[in-house]
Design a protein around this motif. Sequence first.
Motif, PDB file in Angstrom:
ATOM      1  N   SER A   1       0.834  -1.201   0.000  1.00  0.00           N
ATOM      2  CA  SER A   1       0.000   0.000   0.000  1.00  0.00           C
ATOM      3  C   SER A   1       0.869   1.251   0.000  1.00  0.00           C
TER       4      SER A   1
ATOM      5  N   PHE B   1      -0.103   4.131   0.739  1.00  0.00           N
ATOM      6  CA  PHE B   1      -0.529   4.927   1.891  1.00  0.00           C
ATOM      7  C   PHE B   1       0.199   4.477   3.162  1.00  0.00           C
TER       8      PHE B   1
ATOM      9  N   CYS C   1      -9.829   3.038  -2.042  1.00  0.00           N
ATOM     10  CA  CYS C   1      -9.816   3.360  -0.611  1.00  0.00           C
ATOM     11  C   CYS C   1     -11.098   2.887   0.055  1.00  0.00           C
TER      12      CYS C   1
ATOM     13  N   LYS D   1     -10.258   9.923   0.687  1.00  0.00           N
ATOM     14  CA  LYS D   1      -8.890  10.090   1.171  1.00  0.00           C
ATOM     15  C   LYS D   1      -8.908  11.265   2.145  1.00  0.00           C
TER      16      LYS D   1
ATOM     17  N   GLU E   1      -6.645  12.418   3.930  1.00  0.00           N
ATOM     18  CA  GLU E   1      -5.417  13.207   3.885  1.00  0.00           C
ATOM     19  C   GLU E   1      -5.389  14.133   2.678  1.00  0.00           C
TER      20      GLU E   1
ATOM     21  N   ILE F   1      -5.831   6.463   7.882  1.00  0.00           N
ATOM     22  CA  ILE F   1      -5.180   6.271   6.588  1.00  0.00           C
ATOM     23  C   ILE F   1      -4.672   4.829   6.435  1.00  0.00           C
TER      24      ILE F   1
END
Length: 193
Positions: free
Chosen positions: A11, A13, A148, A153, A155, A174
């Motif tokens: 990932s 993220f 996601c 998202k 962020e 996250i």
Amino acid sequence: MSQTLVLASTSPFRKMLLEKLHLQFATAKPNVDETPLARETAVELVERLAVAKAAAVCPAYENALVIGSDQVCVNNGVILGKPGNFDNAFQQLKAASGKKITFYTGLALINSQTGKTQSLVEPYVVQFRELSDDMITNYLNKEQPFNCAGSFKSEGYGIALFEGFEGKDPNSLIGLPLISLIKMLEKEDFAVI
């Protein structure tokens, strides 16, 4: 010989989150079936998968601390996965409009040398604003968060969807609860700071 730190995830993220700690680490793709078991709760699912992902990577590393993580989003008792496309994402956000939904992030740390396993599940609650169809469409067209869980998202531009948050560590939303991870690493005498 110092231990290698390994993130059992591809990932981007989770990788970005772990990079915040300024640690050297490797990444490895865990080969794990993520299908929920019959009557498995969201909490049980993410903890089991976090441990399974770390355990799947351990054999490739002789002296490592292997991090596994998994996350699901729950709205009215229903586990939401990654939407995969615009239509599914639209339906997820429409169903979340004006509601509180909970993200459960499972975290595991396995010492590949000793087999010692630490694991936990961290909840994080998101309060959505009332969202019109136009707001949802505009958001999805701009950010395209189709990979996601929950279809956003936080962020990024997704912050415009929310009224507020409740939780211990915003990083868990996250996908990697860093505060808890630091404590786990310290229990293995791995200093972060």
